[in-house]
Design a protein around this motif. Structure first.
Motif, PDB file in Angstrom:
ATOM      1  N   ASP A   2       0.848  -1.192   0.000  1.00 42.01           N
ATOM      2  CA  ASP A   2       0.000   0.000   0.000  1.00 42.01           C
ATOM      3  C   ASP A   2       0.887   1.247   0.000  1.00 42.01           C
ATOM      4  N   LYS A   3       0.665   2.165  -0.931  1.00 39.41           N
ATOM      5  CA  LYS A   3       1.499   3.372  -1.032  1.00 39.41           C
ATOM      6  C   LYS A   3       1.376   4.256   0.210  1.00 39.41           C
ATOM      7  N   ASP A   4       0.168   4.279   0.786  1.00 34.48           N
ATOM      8  CA  ASP A   4      -0.068   5.161   1.926  1.00 34.48           C
ATOM      9  C   ASP A   4       0.500   4.608   3.230  1.00 34.48           C
ATOM     10  N   ASP A   5       0.577   3.292   3.352  1.00 27.46           N
ATOM     11  CA  ASP A   5       1.089   2.669   4.568  1.00 27.46           C
ATOM     12  C   ASP A   5       1.951   1.457   4.181  1.00 27.46           C
ATOM     13  N   PRO A   6       3.088   1.708   3.532  1.00 28.41           N
ATOM     14  CA  PRO A   6       3.902   0.584   3.072  1.00 28.41           C
ATOM     15  C   PRO A   6       4.550  -0.146   4.250  1.00 28.41           C
ATOM     16  N   VAL A   7       4.728  -1.447   4.072  1.00 28.01           N
ATOM     17  CA  VAL A   7       5.438  -2.218   5.095  1.00 28.01           C
ATOM     18  C   VAL A   7       6.931  -2.115   4.811  1.00 28.01           C
ATOM     19  N   PRO A   8       7.767  -2.233   5.838  1.00 29.04           N
ATOM     20  CA  PRO A   8       9.212  -2.194   5.607  1.00 29.04           C
ATOM     21  C   PRO A   8       9.663  -3.290   4.637  1.00 29.04           C
ATOM     22  N   ALA A   9      10.774  -3.044   3.996  1.00 28.80           N
ATOM     23  CA  ALA A   9      11.264  -3.938   2.941  1.00 28.80           C
ATOM     24  C   ALA A   9      11.483  -5.374   3.411  1.00 28.80           C
ATOM     25  N   ASN A  10      11.862  -5.586   4.650  1.00 27.01           N
ATOM     26  CA  ASN A  10      12.158  -6.946   5.105  1.00 27.01           C
ATOM     27  C   ASN A  10      10.922  -7.681   5.609  1.00 27.01           C
ATOM     28  N   TRP A  11       9.763  -7.075   5.548  1.00 26.44           N
ATOM     29  CA  TRP A  11       8.526  -7.725   5.954  1.00 26.44           C
ATOM     30  C   TRP A  11       7.965  -8.512   4.774  1.00 26.44           C
ATOM     31  N   GLY A  12       7.107  -9.483   5.086  1.00 22.72           N
ATOM     32  CA  GLY A  12       6.484 -10.285   4.041  1.00 22.72           C
ATOM     33  C   GLY A  12       5.026  -9.921   3.860  1.00 22.72           C
ATOM     34  N   ARG A  13       4.278 -10.828   3.247  1.00 23.14           N
ATOM     35  CA  ARG A  13       2.861 -10.604   2.964  1.00 23.14           C
ATOM     36  C   ARG A  13       1.957 -11.177   4.048  1.00 23.14           C
ATOM     37  N   CYS A  14       2.498 -11.833   5.065  1.00 21.59           N
ATOM     38  CA  CYS A  14       1.707 -12.498   6.096  1.00 21.59           C
ATOM     39  C   CYS A  14       1.110 -11.475   7.069  1.00 21.59           C
ATOM     40  N   LEU A  15      -0.220 -11.433   7.133  1.00 21.60           N
ATOM     41  CA  LEU A  15      -0.903 -10.504   8.022  1.00 21.60           C
ATOM     42  C   LEU A  15      -0.571 -10.791   9.485  1.00 21.60           C
ATOM     43  N   LEU A  16      -0.519 -12.058   9.866  1.00 20.99           N
ATOM     44  CA  LEU A  16      -0.245 -12.407  11.263  1.00 20.99           C
ATOM     45  C   LEU A  16       1.139 -11.927  11.696  1.00 20.99           C
ATOM     46  N   CYS A  17       2.143 -12.186  10.890  1.00 16.07           N
ATOM     47  CA  CYS A  17       3.508 -11.750  11.231  1.00 16.07           C
ATOM     48  C   CYS A  17       3.634 -10.230  11.199  1.00 16.07           C
ATOM     49  N   ASN A  18       3.049  -9.590  10.194  1.00 15.86           N
ATOM     50  CA  ASN A  18       3.138  -8.137  10.092  1.00 15.86           C
ATOM     51  C   ASN A  18       2.391  -7.458  11.233  1.00 15.86           C
ATOM     52  N   ASP A  19       1.243  -8.026  11.637  1.00 19.12           N
ATOM     53  CA  ASP A  19       0.515  -7.464  12.763  1.00 19.12           C
ATOM     54  C   ASP A  19       1.350  -7.560  14.044  1.00 19.12           C
ATOM     55  N   ARG A  20       1.995  -8.690  14.237  1.00 22.25           N
ATOM     56  CA  ARG A  20       2.880  -8.866  15.398  1.00 22.25           C
ATOM     57  C   ARG A  20       4.007  -7.839  15.357  1.00 22.25           C
TER      58      ARG A  20
END
Length: 102
Positions: free
Chosen positions: A72-90
């Motif tokens: 998402d352009k407005d709220d990008p995840v850091p480069a070393n993060w993946g697509r997993c919602l559970l891991c990114n939420d953690r």
């Protein structure tokens, strides 16, 4: 990643390559059908390789939810993060706690 899936992919691609390089200027229906079948086998084997990690690509949660904010352009995840919602939420929660938030 399954070794059997890799071998199937390699075999199908080798078969397709052999058929393609032996084609005449006007290939027969049999030759084109054989080539199409080999390419379908290769595509199926390639798809099976990615299916082992599901849509998330996460080894811990291969069938988990995909993070809707990933890319998402407005709220990008850091480069070393993946697509997993559970891991990114953690990761987001841990990051908020380090900043003193809730």
């Amino acid at each position: 990643m399954s070794y059997a899936n890799v071998r199937e992919l390699q075999s199908a691609l080798n078969t397709a390559s052999d058929i393609a390089f032996s084609l005449e200027a006007e290939p027969s229906a049999l030759e084109t059908n054989q080539l199409t079948d080999a390419l379908r086998r290769a595509l199926s084997a390639a798809g099976a390789l990615g299916a082992e990690h599901g849509g998330t690509g996460c080894a811990e949660h291969p069938r988990g939810a995909v993070d809707p904010l990933y890319g998402d352009k407005d709220d990008p995840v850091p480069a070393n993060w993946g697509r997993c919602l559970l891991c990114n939420d953690r990761r987001r929660r841990a990051s908020a706690q380090r900043r003193g938030g809730r």
